[in-house]
Design a protein around this motif. Structure first.
Motif, PDB file in Angstrom:
ATOM      1  N   LEU A  93     -19.201  32.825  24.936  1.00 27.97           N
ATOM      2  CA  LEU A  93     -18.258  31.724  25.054  1.00 27.97           C
ATOM      3  C   LEU A  93     -16.831  32.259  24.957  1.00 27.97           C
ATOM      4  O   LEU A  93     -16.572  33.220  24.225  1.00 27.97           O
ATOM      5  CB  LEU A  93     -18.508  30.696  23.941  1.00 27.97           C
ATOM      6  CG  LEU A  93     -19.802  29.885  24.045  1.00 27.97           C
ATOM      7  CD1 LEU A  93     -19.983  29.031  22.791  1.00 27.97           C
ATOM      8  CD2 LEU A  93     -19.774  29.007  25.284  1.00 27.97           C
ATOM      9  N   PRO A  94     -15.891  31.676  25.710  1.00 27.95           N
ATOM     10  CA  PRO A  94     -14.512  32.182  25.650  1.00 27.95           C
ATOM     11  C   PRO A  94     -13.894  31.946  24.282  1.00 27.95           C
ATOM     12  O   PRO A  94     -14.192  30.955  23.601  1.00 27.95           O
ATOM     13  CB  PRO A  94     -13.805  31.357  26.731  1.00 27.95           C
ATOM     14  CG  PRO A  94     -14.613  30.100  26.852  1.00 27.95           C
ATOM     15  CD  PRO A  94     -16.038  30.535  26.632  1.00 27.95           C
ATOM     16  N   ALA A  95     -13.010  32.844  23.895  1.00 29.55           N
ATOM     17  CA  ALA A  95     -12.325  32.696  22.611  1.00 29.55           C
ATOM     18  C   ALA A  95     -11.397  31.490  22.631  1.00 29.55           C
ATOM     19  O   ALA A  95     -11.168  30.843  21.603  1.00 29.55           O
ATOM     20  CB  ALA A  95     -11.547  33.963  22.298  1.00 29.55           C
ATOM     21  N   LEU A  96     -10.866  31.183  23.805  1.00 31.60           N
ATOM     22  CA  LEU A  96      -9.946  30.047  23.931  1.00 31.60           C
ATOM     23  C   LEU A  96     -10.099  29.436  25.309  1.00 31.60           C
ATOM     24  O   LEU A  96     -10.298  30.148  26.302  1.00 31.60           O
ATOM     25  CB  LEU A  96      -8.496  30.497  23.726  1.00 31.60           C
ATOM     26  CG  LEU A  96      -7.417  29.402  23.819  1.00 31.60           C
ATOM     27  CD1 LEU A  96      -7.607  28.379  22.699  1.00 31.60           C
ATOM     28  CD2 LEU A  96      -6.030  30.013  23.753  1.00 31.60           C
ATOM     29  N   GLU A  97     -10.024  28.119  25.355  1.00 26.71           N
ATOM     30  CA  GLU A  97     -10.085  27.402  26.622  1.00 26.71           C
ATOM     31  C   GLU A  97      -9.017  26.325  26.610  1.00 26.71           C
ATOM     32  O   GLU A  97      -8.810  25.643  25.598  1.00 26.71           O
ATOM     33  CB  GLU A  97     -11.467  26.776  26.820  1.00 26.71           C
ATOM     34  CG  GLU A  97     -11.710  26.241  28.225  1.00 26.71           C
ATOM     35  CD  GLU A  97     -13.190  25.963  28.463  1.00 26.71           C
ATOM     36  OE1 GLU A  97     -13.889  26.846  28.996  1.00 26.71           O
ATOM     37  OE2 GLU A  97     -13.630  24.859  28.109  1.00 26.71           O
ATOM     38  N   ALA A  98      -8.318  26.187  27.724  1.00 26.84           N
ATOM     39  CA  ALA A  98      -7.256  25.186  27.814  1.00 26.84           C
ATOM     40  C   ALA A  98      -7.232  24.607  29.221  1.00 26.84           C
ATOM     41  O   ALA A  98      -7.496  25.308  30.205  1.00 26.84           O
ATOM     42  CB  ALA A  98      -5.900  25.807  27.478  1.00 26.84           C
ATOM     43  N   THR A  99      -6.925  23.322  29.315  1.00 22.67           N
ATOM     44  CA  THR A  99      -6.791  22.653  30.609  1.00 22.67           C
ATOM     45  C   THR A  99      -5.359  22.175  30.771  1.00 22.67           C
ATOM     46  O   THR A  99      -4.784  21.564  29.859  1.00 22.67           O
ATOM     47  CB  THR A  99      -7.750  21.459  30.719  1.00 22.67           C
ATOM     48  OG1 THR A  99      -9.098  21.948  30.743  1.00 22.67           O
ATOM     49  CG2 THR A  99      -7.502  20.665  31.987  1.00 22.67           C
ATOM     50  N   LEU A 100      -4.789  22.461  31.932  1.00 26.91           N
ATOM     51  CA  LEU A 100      -3.426  22.061  32.253  1.00 26.91           C
ATOM     52  C   LEU A 100      -3.443  21.012  33.356  1.00 26.91           C
ATOM     53  O   LEU A 100      -4.328  21.017  34.224  1.00 26.91           O
ATOM     54  CB  LEU A 100      -2.605  23.268  32.709  1.00 26.91           C
ATOM     55  CG  LEU A 100      -2.569  24.456  31.751  1.00 26.91           C
ATOM     56  CD1 LEU A 100      -1.821  25.618  32.393  1.00 26.91           C
ATOM     57  CD2 LEU A 100      -1.897  24.057  30.445  1.00 26.91           C
ATOM     58  N   ARG A 101      -2.469  20.144  33.332  1.00 25.50           N
ATOM     59  CA  ARG A 101      -2.352  19.101  34.348  1.00 25.50           C
ATOM     60  C   ARG A 101      -0.971  19.177  34.984  1.00 25.50           C
ATOM     61  O   ARG A 101       0.045  19.181  34.284  1.00 25.50           O
ATOM     62  CB  ARG A 101      -2.562  17.728  33.717  1.00 25.50           C
ATOM     63  CG  ARG A 101      -2.483  16.572  34.689  1.00 25.50           C
ATOM     64  CD  ARG A 101      -2.622  15.252  33.958  1.00 25.50           C
ATOM     65  NE  ARG A 101      -2.519  14.119  34.864  1.00 25.50           N
ATOM     66  CZ  ARG A 101      -2.419  12.855  34.460  1.00 25.50           C
ATOM     67  NH1 ARG A 101      -2.434  12.581  33.160  1.00 25.50           N
ATOM     68  NH2 ARG A 101      -2.317  11.888  35.338  1.00 25.50           N
TER      69      ARG A 101
END
Length: 213
Positions: free
Chosen positions: A29-37
């Motif tokens: 699993l990724p250490a960090l995940e982020a979604t941008l808009r």
């Protein structure tokens, strides 16, 4: 690791699909995940997605609809944090982002609701806006374009061909002209010969992929 199996694939739509060997790659699993808009028009979204594809950014998903471009970043913390600054836009709250991407994957997003014709167009990522009637949803960096459209088969398939791809009537609509893009004569002959060899009695869902097969 690889292992031998012999089974019918669900994705073969009841025709014939045999898996001979499967290789599985397991990733952490990724250490960090982020979604941008980000806010942009369709042409701008396609241009940005292709620009990002040429850069070392940890992008794992993109989706565009009605002026909104969503970008998911996944990986090492330092890489994701650096990418957030480069990509820009507003950071989406994690729970909301998870619902958004799950809705696309499982097709529970409101875009996929309704019983009208739903077309799946696989085209070149760099293909410009297709100018086809109906609501549209763009995925895969511009390479996958969903359309809710009552346009006829020829209009949809000609547009997909001009964009370097093909169109599939994914759900609903008139299937009399076939669900999948018609095969070129040479490919149709190959398919016909393969089906005759593996399914000589024609019992595996005849006509499901192509009316004549």
């Amino acid at each position: 690791a690889g292992y031998d199996v012999s089974r019918v694939m669900a994705g073969s739509l009841g025709t014939l699909g045999v898996l001979i060997e499967i290789s599985l790659k397991v990733l952490p699993l990724p250490a960090l995940e982020a979604t941008l808009r980000l806010q942009c028009d369709e042409g701008g979204a396609i241009a940005r997605m292709n620009e990002w594809a040429g850069k070392p950014l940890p992008i794992t998903a993109t989706a565009y609809r009605d002026g909104d471009l969503g970008v998911r970043l996944s990986g090492a913390r330092i890489a994701v944090e650096a990418a957030i600054k480069k990509v820009g836009g507003a950071v989406v709250e994690p729970a909301q982002a998870e619902r958004f991407w799950t809705g696309i994957r499982e097709q529970t997003d409101p875009f996929f609701a309704g019983g009208g014709p739903l077309w799946r167009l696989s085209v070149k990522p760099t293909a410009p806006p297709l100018a086809l009637p109906g609501p549209q949803f763009i995925e895969w960096g511009g390479a996958l374009r969903w359309l809710q459209s009552g346009a006829d088969h020829k209009t949809m398939r000609d547009a997909a061909a001009r964009a370097g791809g093909h169109a599939t009537l994914f759900r609903g609509g008139d299937k009399s002209a076939g669900v999948f893009q018609p095969l070129a004569p040479a490919l149709a002959t190959i398919h016909r010969n393969l089906k005759r060899a593996f399914d000589p009695e024609g019992i595996f869902n005849p006509g499901r992929l192509y009316p004549e097969l």
